[in-house]
Scaffold this motif. Structure first.
Motif, PDB file in Angstrom:
ATOM      1  N   GLY A 150     -30.602 -24.922 -31.796  1.00  0.00           N
ATOM      2  CA  GLY A 150     -31.653 -24.703 -30.749  1.00  0.00           C
ATOM      3  C   GLY A 150     -31.236 -23.519 -30.022  1.00  0.00           C
ATOM      4  N   VAL A 151     -30.021 -23.381 -29.650  1.00  0.00           N
ATOM      5  CA  VAL A 151     -29.407 -22.142 -29.008  1.00  0.00           C
ATOM      6  C   VAL A 151     -29.878 -21.113 -29.828  1.00  0.00           C
ATOM      7  CG1 VAL A 151     -27.540 -20.949 -28.155  1.00  0.00           C
ATOM      8  CG2 VAL A 151     -28.025 -23.464 -27.474  1.00  0.00           C
ATOM      9  N   LEU A 152     -29.538 -21.126 -31.081  1.00  0.00           N
ATOM     10  CA  LEU A 152     -29.420 -19.593 -31.897  1.00  0.00           C
ATOM     11  C   LEU A 152     -31.246 -19.405 -32.171  1.00  0.00           C
ATOM     12  CD1 LEU A 152     -27.063 -20.628 -34.664  1.00  0.00           C
ATOM     13  CD2 LEU A 152     -26.794 -18.907 -33.083  1.00  0.00           C
ATOM     14  N   LEU A 153     -31.923 -20.405 -32.211  1.00  0.00           N
ATOM     15  CA  LEU A 153     -33.541 -20.040 -32.455  1.00  0.00           C
ATOM     16  C   LEU A 153     -33.927 -19.428 -31.103  1.00  0.00           C
ATOM     17  CD1 LEU A 153     -34.917 -23.287 -34.287  1.00  0.00           C
ATOM     18  CD2 LEU A 153     -34.319 -20.926 -35.262  1.00  0.00           C
ATOM     19  N   ASN A 154     -33.399 -19.964 -30.169  1.00  0.00           N
ATOM     20  CA  ASN A 154     -34.017 -19.458 -28.697  1.00  0.00           C
ATOM     21  C   ASN A 154     -33.469 -18.028 -28.450  1.00  0.00           C
ATOM     22  OD1 ASN A 154     -33.355 -19.166 -25.388  1.00  0.00           O
ATOM     23  ND2 ASN A 154     -35.493 -19.636 -26.125  1.00  0.00           N
ATOM     24  N   LYS A 155     -31.977 -17.798 -28.757  1.00  0.00           N
ATOM     25  CA  LYS A 155     -31.540 -16.693 -28.449  1.00  0.00           C
ATOM     26  C   LYS A 155     -31.946 -15.315 -29.558  1.00  0.00           C
ATOM     27  CE  LYS A 155     -28.998 -17.571 -25.106  1.00  0.00           C
ATOM     28  NZ  LYS A 155     -29.829 -17.619 -23.579  1.00  0.00           N
ATOM     29  N   GLY A 156     -32.271 -16.117 -30.655  1.00  0.00           N
ATOM     30  CA  GLY A 156     -32.724 -15.215 -31.830  1.00  0.00           C
ATOM     31  C   GLY A 156     -34.454 -14.661 -31.381  1.00  0.00           C
ATOM     32  N   LYS A 196     -31.230 -13.220 -22.656  1.00  0.00           N
ATOM     33  CA  LYS A 196     -32.386 -13.717 -23.120  1.00  0.00           C
ATOM     34  C   LYS A 196     -32.400 -13.442 -24.803  1.00  0.00           C
ATOM     35  CE  LYS A 196     -36.267 -13.930 -20.214  1.00  0.00           C
ATOM     36  NZ  LYS A 196     -35.887 -13.351 -18.811  1.00  0.00           N
ATOM     37  N   SER A 197     -31.607 -12.576 -25.390  1.00  0.00           N
ATOM     38  CA  SER A 197     -31.761 -12.379 -26.550  1.00  0.00           C
ATOM     39  C   SER A 197     -30.423 -11.980 -27.164  1.00  0.00           C
ATOM     40  CB  SER A 197     -32.524 -11.466 -27.219  1.00  0.00           C
ATOM     41  OG  SER A 197     -32.466 -10.009 -26.949  1.00  0.00           O
ATOM     42  N   TRP A 198     -29.969 -12.537 -28.260  1.00  0.00           N
ATOM     43  CA  TRP A 198     -28.745 -12.165 -28.967  1.00  0.00           C
ATOM     44  C   TRP A 198     -29.154 -11.174 -30.326  1.00  0.00           C
ATOM     45  CZ3 TRP A 198     -25.678 -17.177 -29.458  1.00  0.00           C
ATOM     46  CH2 TRP A 198     -25.290 -17.692 -28.314  1.00  0.00           C
ATOM     47  N   ASN A 199     -28.209 -10.207 -30.908  1.00  0.00           N
ATOM     48  CA  ASN A 199     -28.420  -9.468 -32.089  1.00  0.00           C
ATOM     49  C   ASN A 199     -29.020 -10.396 -33.182  1.00  0.00           C
ATOM     50  OD1 ASN A 199     -27.200  -8.439 -34.505  1.00  0.00           O
ATOM     51  ND2 ASN A 199     -27.312  -6.796 -33.217  1.00  0.00           N
ATOM     52  N   SER A 200     -30.069  -9.975 -33.830  1.00  0.00           N
ATOM     53  CA  SER A 200     -30.590 -10.780 -34.706  1.00  0.00           C
ATOM     54  C   SER A 200     -29.389 -11.110 -35.756  1.00  0.00           C
ATOM     55  CB  SER A 200     -31.871  -9.934 -35.438  1.00  0.00           C
ATOM     56  OG  SER A 200     -32.573  -9.658 -34.504  1.00  0.00           O
ATOM     57  N   TYR A 201     -28.811 -10.103 -36.291  1.00  0.00           N
ATOM     58  CA  TYR A 201     -27.923 -10.407 -37.112  1.00  0.00           C
ATOM     59  C   TYR A 201     -26.911 -11.215 -36.861  1.00  0.00           C
ATOM     60  CZ  TYR A 201     -30.280  -6.054 -39.209  1.00  0.00           C
ATOM     61  OH  TYR A 201     -30.995  -5.122 -39.513  1.00  0.00           O
ATOM     62  N   ALA A 202     -26.523 -11.126 -35.763  1.00  0.00           N
ATOM     63  CA  ALA A 202     -25.313 -12.436 -35.116  1.00  0.00           C
ATOM     64  C   ALA A 202     -25.936 -13.767 -35.351  1.00  0.00           C
ATOM     65  CB  ALA A 202     -25.237 -12.080 -33.846  1.00  0.00           C
ATOM     66  N   GLY A 216     -31.043 -27.982 -27.103  1.00  0.00           N
ATOM     67  CA  GLY A 216     -30.463 -26.500 -27.266  1.00  0.00           C
ATOM     68  C   GLY A 216     -31.149 -25.453 -26.918  1.00  0.00           C
ATOM     69  N   ALA A 217     -32.429 -25.519 -27.378  1.00  0.00           N
ATOM     70  CA  ALA A 217     -33.342 -24.583 -27.002  1.00  0.00           C
ATOM     71  C   ALA A 217     -33.535 -24.521 -25.438  1.00  0.00           C
ATOM     72  CB  ALA A 217     -34.768 -24.641 -27.736  1.00  0.00           C
ATOM     73  N   PHE A 218     -33.481 -25.760 -24.773  1.00  0.00           N
ATOM     74  CA  PHE A 218     -33.918 -25.719 -23.310  1.00  0.00           C
ATOM     75  C   PHE A 218     -32.807 -25.401 -22.723  1.00  0.00           C
ATOM     76  CE2 PHE A 218     -33.283 -28.239 -19.585  1.00  0.00           C
ATOM     77  CZ  PHE A 218     -34.470 -27.782 -18.841  1.00  0.00           C
ATOM     78  N   ILE A 219     -31.650 -25.637 -22.963  1.00  0.00           N
ATOM     79  CA  ILE A 219     -30.415 -25.216 -22.422  1.00  0.00           C
ATOM     80  C   ILE A 219     -30.380 -23.517 -22.501  1.00  0.00           C
ATOM     81  CG2 ILE A 219     -27.845 -24.920 -22.196  1.00  0.00           C
ATOM     82  CD1 ILE A 219     -27.912 -28.048 -23.179  1.00  0.00           C
ATOM     83  N   ALA A 241     -32.880 -21.416 -22.831  1.00  0.00           N
ATOM     84  CA  ALA A 241     -33.819 -20.938 -22.277  1.00  0.00           C
ATOM     85  C   ALA A 241     -33.645 -21.044 -20.899  1.00  0.00           C
ATOM     86  CB  ALA A 241     -35.133 -21.521 -22.666  1.00  0.00           C
ATOM     87  N   LYS A 242     -33.205 -22.238 -20.171  1.00  0.00           N
ATOM     88  CA  LYS A 242     -32.849 -22.504 -18.867  1.00  0.00           C
ATOM     89  C   LYS A 242     -31.838 -21.390 -18.363  1.00  0.00           C
ATOM     90  CE  LYS A 242     -32.495 -25.280 -14.983  1.00  0.00           C
ATOM     91  NZ  LYS A 242     -33.475 -25.033 -14.070  1.00  0.00           N
ATOM     92  N   MET A 243     -30.880 -21.045 -19.234  1.00  0.00           N
ATOM     93  CA  MET A 243     -29.688 -20.343 -18.457  1.00  0.00           C
ATOM     94  C   MET A 243     -30.173 -18.823 -18.593  1.00  0.00           C
ATOM     95  SD  MET A 243     -26.389 -22.199 -19.638  1.00  0.00           S
ATOM     96  CE  MET A 243     -25.337 -21.067 -18.803  1.00  0.00           C
ATOM     97  N   SER A 244     -31.337 -18.569 -19.521  1.00  0.00           N
ATOM     98  CA  SER A 244     -31.473 -16.834 -19.303  1.00  0.00           C
ATOM     99  C   SER A 244     -32.774 -16.819 -18.541  1.00  0.00           C
ATOM    100  CB  SER A 244     -31.841 -16.646 -20.889  1.00  0.00           C
ATOM    101  OG  SER A 244     -32.791 -17.281 -21.425  1.00  0.00           O
ATOM    102  N   GLY A 245     -33.530 -18.041 -18.089  1.00  0.00           N
ATOM    103  CA  GLY A 245     -34.596 -17.794 -17.324  1.00  0.00           C
ATOM    104  C   GLY A 245     -35.921 -17.324 -18.147  1.00  0.00           C
ATOM    105  N   ASP A 246     -35.797 -18.293 -19.305  1.00  0.00           N
ATOM    106  CA  ASP A 246     -36.812 -18.169 -20.257  1.00  0.00           C
ATOM    107  C   ASP A 246     -37.809 -19.085 -20.108  1.00  0.00           C
ATOM    108  OD1 ASP A 246     -38.278 -16.681 -22.439  1.00  0.00           O
ATOM    109  OD2 ASP A 246     -37.042 -18.145 -23.956  1.00  0.00           O
ATOM    110  N   LEU A 247     -37.659 -19.968 -19.486  1.00  0.00           N
ATOM    111  CA  LEU A 247     -38.473 -21.261 -19.206  1.00  0.00           C
ATOM    112  C   LEU A 247     -40.015 -20.613 -18.979  1.00  0.00           C
ATOM    113  CD1 LEU A 247     -36.514 -23.921 -17.613  1.00  0.00           C
ATOM    114  CD2 LEU A 247     -36.954 -23.733 -20.404  1.00  0.00           C
ATOM    115  N   SER A 248     -40.869 -21.390 -19.497  1.00  0.00           N
ATOM    116  CA  SER A 248     -42.393 -20.943 -19.189  1.00  0.00           C
ATOM    117  C   SER A 248     -43.311 -22.040 -19.566  1.00  0.00           C
ATOM    118  CB  SER A 248     -42.610 -19.395 -19.668  1.00  0.00           C
ATOM    119  OG  SER A 248     -43.912 -19.336 -19.977  1.00  0.00           O
TER     120      SER A 248
END
Lengths: 191, 187
Positions: A24-30, B20-26, B95-98, B100-107
């Motif tokens: 989930g973290v990877l999907l969101n950060k990606g 909000k985002s990490w490198n795509s390859y990472a 995981g996605a919620f945490i 997004a919450k930490m990066s201010g990406d909730l909407s």
């Protein structure tokens, strides 16, 4: 510790939570939980999805190939190549993904980030699952039975061994990544 | 968005949860390594759509009775129930919620700006499209035998023929659909 551990054991369920959390973290950060990123893949304006998936396939696949060779994991677990069903299903899937702007996994993740249209999309997925289950008998007899090749792998149908496939795929990935990072940088204007 | 994002987080480590985002390859490497772990430790490839279809069986069971569901030829083999994949689905959301919450990406986005530009501001129209899109997604995924996770990642990395068919067909179909949806701006 004996591997693999039973997935529905307590340890399996705890690990599942950890794996899910990471996924989930990877999907969101990606950024693939972002509507624009998915839709702009289909508009050929953003190749984030290609970079992530192709990297995952190469890294994951080479690792699994090596572990399989070393006898660390059992048989491959691939899906049946019911050619008509896969082709038709993938085509329907593509329409759905462009309309919703998410796939099932990224849709679940996007829903968790609050996107209300992703929540509605999830309700749609449930409806689609119900319709499929009730059409299954007919689909199985009339669609899945056509071109049913069973659980075959690229090496089975081509005679080209896995190691050669990996050389080819790594070469293609390197070429694609090079082009995406140099010659074919989409403009920042994504709308 | 991407430019403000970089300035905002330039002084943070590149894999901080606050970004909000990490490198795509990472990210791709992370998913690849996650695949090693699931194969090695539980021998269960990453997947999502099977579990959602089981969940849809559970939902149908609320209305029809769980007994009736087990009579269905599909759910008889993919029995709705709580297990490994249920936990995986729930924690993917967590995981996605945490993240997004930490990066201010909730909407609570209802109509994405990009959709709005081509299809108008109507909330109902967007929701109908999202619902229909979701329905087609899962119907298609079950017919194809997997989705972007099960086929797109887990199946392709095992060099399964069906998964390497799924990928290009899904892509072409999506490209054609996007051409129709994003053909003409409303204003």
């Amino acid at each position: 510790m004996n591997l693999p551990i039973p997935k529905d054991s307590t340890a399996g369920l705890i690990l599942s939570a950890v794996f899910g959390l990471i996924f989930g973290v990877l999907l969101n950060k990606g950024r693939v939980t972002d509507y624009n990123v998915i839709v702009n893949l289909f508009r050929l304006k953003d190749f984030t999805v290609v970079k992530i998936m192709f990297t995952a396939i190469i890294v994951g696949g080479l690792g699994v190939f090596v572990m399989k060779g070393a006898g660390l994991i059992g048989e491959y677990q691939i899906k049946a190549a019911d050619l008509l069903g896969v082709a038709l299903g993938s085509a329907i899937f593509g329409v759905g993904m462009a309309l919703l702007g998410y796939c099932p996994g990224t849709g679940v993740a996007a829903m968790a980030t609050g996107r209300l249209h992703a929540v509605v999309g999830f309700f749609g997925m449930i409806a689609g699952g119900i319709v499929y289950a009730f059409s299954y008998t007919w689909i199985k007899a009339n669609i899945l039975s056509i071109g049913a090749m069973g659980k075959v792998r690229l090496s089975d149908v081509t005679g080209v061994p896995d190691i050669a496939w990996w050389v080819i795929l790594v070469a293609i990935a390197a070429g694609v990544f090079y082009l995406l990072e140099t010659k074919f940088k989409p403009s920042q204007e994504k709308i | 968005m991407s430019s403000t994002d970089t300035t905002e987080s330039s002084n943070r480590s590149s894999l901080s949860l606050r970004r909000k985002s990490w490198n795509s390859y990472a990210v791709g490497t992370g998913i690849g390594v996650l695949s090693w772990l699931v194969f090695l430790i539980v021998n269960k490839p990453l997947g999502m759509s099977t579990e959602i279809s089981k969940f849809s069986g559970w939902v149908a069971g609320i209305f029809m009775g769980q007994e009736a569901i087990l009579q269905n030829s599909y759910w008889a083999s993919k029995t709705p129930g709580f297990g490994y994949s249920t936990v995986f689905l729930i924690f993917t959301a967590v995981g996605a919620f945490i993240s997004a919450k930490m990066s201010g990406d909730l909407s609570t986005e209802k109509v994405p700006p990009l959709w709005e530009k081509y299809q108008g501001t109507g909330v109902a129209k967007r929701m109908v499209a999202a619902f229909a899109g979701g329905a087609l997604l899962l119907f298609g995924a079950r017919m194809a035998g997997g989705c972007t996770s099960g086929h797109g990642i887990s199946g392709t990395l095992q060099l399964g023929l069906s998964s390497w068919l799924f990928f290009p067909v899904m892509l072409i179909s999506g490209i054609i659909t996007a051409r129709v949806i994003f053909r003409k701006q409303v204003n």
